[in-house]
Design an enzyme around this catalytic site. Structure first.
Site, PDB file in Angstrom:
ATOM      1  N   ASP A  67      -1.582 -37.350 -43.649  1.00 50.44           N
ATOM      2  CA  ASP A  67      -1.585 -37.637 -42.217  1.00 50.44           C
ATOM      3  C   ASP A  67      -2.796 -38.454 -41.777  1.00 50.44           C
ATOM      4  O   ASP A  67      -3.749 -38.639 -42.534  1.00 50.44           O
ATOM      5  CB  ASP A  67      -1.512 -36.318 -41.421  1.00 50.44           C
ATOM      6  CG  ASP A  67      -2.462 -35.247 -41.968  1.00 50.44           C
ATOM      7  OD1 ASP A  67      -3.405 -35.592 -42.697  1.00 50.44           O
ATOM      8  OD2 ASP A  67      -2.241 -34.064 -41.663  1.00 50.44           O
ATOM      9  N   ASN A 136      -2.174 -21.698 -37.752  1.00 50.57           N
ATOM     10  CA  ASN A 136      -0.864 -21.481 -37.124  1.00 50.57           C
ATOM     11  C   ASN A 136       0.294 -21.807 -38.077  1.00 50.57           C
ATOM     12  O   ASN A 136       1.450 -21.827 -37.681  1.00 50.57           O
ATOM     13  CB  ASN A 136      -0.728 -22.307 -35.833  1.00 50.57           C
ATOM     14  CG  ASN A 136      -0.773 -23.816 -36.094  1.00 50.57           C
ATOM     15  OD1 ASN A 136      -0.894 -24.256 -37.239  1.00 50.57           O
ATOM     16  ND2 ASN A 136      -0.681 -24.604 -35.045  1.00 50.57           N
ATOM     17  N   HIS A 138       0.620 -24.741 -39.796  1.00 53.37           N
ATOM     18  CA  HIS A 138       0.983 -26.157 -39.975  1.00 53.37           C
ATOM     19  C   HIS A 138       0.597 -26.642 -41.378  1.00 53.37           C
ATOM     20  O   HIS A 138      -0.384 -26.200 -41.962  1.00 53.37           O
ATOM     21  CB  HIS A 138       0.425 -27.062 -38.867  1.00 53.37           C
ATOM     22  CG  HIS A 138      -1.032 -27.361 -38.900  1.00 53.37           C
ATOM     23  ND1 HIS A 138      -1.854 -27.156 -37.825  1.00 53.37           N
ATOM     24  CD2 HIS A 138      -1.829 -27.900 -39.858  1.00 53.37           C
ATOM     25  CE1 HIS A 138      -3.081 -27.539 -38.118  1.00 53.37           C
ATOM     26  NE2 HIS A 138      -3.093 -27.992 -39.358  1.00 53.37           N
ATOM     27  N   GLU A 143       3.619 -29.148 -37.019  1.00 48.96           N
ATOM     28  CA  GLU A 143       3.208 -28.003 -36.204  1.00 48.96           C
ATOM     29  C   GLU A 143       4.383 -27.044 -35.972  1.00 48.96           C
ATOM     30  O   GLU A 143       5.548 -27.460 -36.011  1.00 48.96           O
ATOM     31  CB  GLU A 143       2.723 -28.514 -34.838  1.00 48.96           C
ATOM     32  CG  GLU A 143       1.458 -29.345 -34.890  1.00 48.96           C
ATOM     33  CD  GLU A 143       0.188 -28.502 -34.891  1.00 48.96           C
ATOM     34  OE1 GLU A 143       0.146 -27.452 -35.559  1.00 48.96           O
ATOM     35  OE2 GLU A 143      -0.766 -28.914 -34.204  1.00 48.96           O
TER      36      GLU A 143
HETATM   37  C1  GLP Z   1      -5.800 -30.308 -40.475  1.00 54.67           C
HETATM   38  C2  GLP Z   1      -4.982 -31.102 -41.479  1.00 54.67           C
HETATM   39  C3  GLP Z   1      -4.234 -30.200 -42.426  1.00 54.67           C
HETATM   40  C4  GLP Z   1      -5.170 -29.126 -42.945  1.00 54.67           C
HETATM   41  C5  GLP Z   1      -5.613 -28.238 -41.812  1.00 54.67           C
HETATM   42  C6  GLP Z   1      -6.527 -27.094 -42.234  1.00 54.67           C
HETATM   43  O1  GLP Z   1      -5.213 -30.120 -39.252  1.00 54.67           O
HETATM   44  N1  GLP Z   1      -4.048 -32.002 -40.855  1.00 54.67           N
HETATM   45  O2  GLP Z   1      -3.683 -30.982 -43.481  1.00 54.67           O
HETATM   46  O3  GLP Z   1      -4.519 -28.361 -43.924  1.00 54.67           O
HETATM   47  O4  GLP Z   1      -6.301 -29.051 -40.881  1.00 54.67           O
HETATM   48  O5  GLP Z   1      -7.850 -27.502 -42.267  1.00 54.67           O
HETATM   49  P1  GLP Z   1      -9.035 -26.688 -42.874  1.00 54.67           P
HETATM   50  O6  GLP Z   1      -8.907 -26.828 -44.351  1.00 54.67           O
HETATM   51  O7  GLP Z   1     -10.276 -27.368 -42.365  1.00 54.67           O
HETATM   52  O8  GLP Z   1      -8.910 -25.293 -42.423  1.00 54.67           O
END
Ligand code: GLP
Length: 241
Positions: A67, A136, A138, A143
């Site tokens: 993304d 959540n 995702h 989402e």
């Molecule tokens: C972001 C990314 C996800 C990632 C998530 C969790 O929103 N788009 O791909 O898995 O955050 O992030 P973190 O690893 O910092 O908890």
């Protein structure tokens, strides 16, 4: 689903890096699906070390990130292109022309999404997909919602996600409210998926991920029907398994 529980973040990072190294050594021209967020950073660090020690070679590898924030160019410090260069690509022997991330500043989003989808398919699809997970549920920026998208699309970020990701920005208002993300279909087509989670704030969602039920309100739950998923967690994230 295989579940691996380790004592701490360092151990999950090392284990995931070793899995990936073994995979690349078996298929040097493989196609990787890569993730941003804090969780995979430790794994990227280990991979950088292994690349320096010549234990793994990225010269023939292609990568597609999940993304990118809408509106941020690759030179913006909070863009995912910048993140990947800083935390990984600049330190390994990958050919940057083989690293793909959606263009957050493209004029025609629909075209960018369908081109990105085509590029992944033309490369033969994702061999090995790394995933983090939002608290959540995702994955990528898919989402929780009553409907999920199969293909790459422009996603609206939930307030919860914007708040969680505001730790990287000056304040929550600066966090874009949209992002281009691959859809659930492309993730589910990956031949091997490795999901990483660390810390007590992921315990609830890891519990739900493994509860034997699927819901679009928890996009990560789709992984329960994928034939080759490894969930790699530390003790805190595994607290309610
Ligand atoms: C972001 C990314 C996800 C990632 C998530 C969790 O929103 N788009 O791909 O898995 O955050 O992030 P973190 O690893 O910092 O908890």
């Amino acid at each position: 689903m295989e579940v691996y529980v380790f004592n701490n973040y360092d151990e999950i990072s090392n284990f995931a890096a070793k899995m990936l190294v073994n995979f690349i050594n078996e298929k040097p021209d493989c196609v990787l699906g890569l993730a941003t967020g804090e969780t995979p950073v430790g794994m990227y660090k280990k991979l950088i070390e292994y690349n320096r020690e010549k234990i793994v070679d990225f010269s023939k590898v292609k990568s597609f990130n999940l993304d990118e924030y809408r509106g941020l160019s690759g030179s913006h410090p909070q863009s995912y292109r910048y993140f990947m260069n800083e935390n990984f690509f600049d330190h390994i022997n990958i050919d940057k022309r083989n690293t793909f991330i959606p263009d957050g500043t493209c004029e025609d989003v629909e075209k960018e999404c369908s081109d990105y989808e085509d590029k992944i398919n033309e490369a033969g699809g994702i061999d090995f997909q790394i995933l983090g997970i939002g608290s959540n549920g995702h994955i990528g920026f898919n989402e929780p919602s009553s409907e999920l998208y199969v293909y790459t699309h422009l996603a609206s970020l939930t307030e919860e996600t914007r708040k969680a990701n505001s730790r990287f920005f000056k304040n929550v208002e600066e966090v874009p409210d949209k992002a281009i993300t691959v859809g659930i279909g492309q993730i589910m087509k990956a031949r091997r998926i490795v999901l990483l989670a660390s810390g007590s704030n992921k315990a609830d969602i890891i519990g739900k991920l493994l509860n034997g039920k699927i819901s679009t309100e928890n996009p990560s739950s789709m992984l329960e029907v994928h034939p080759s998923v490894a969930v790699i967690v530390d003790k805190e994230a595994a607290a309610i398994l």
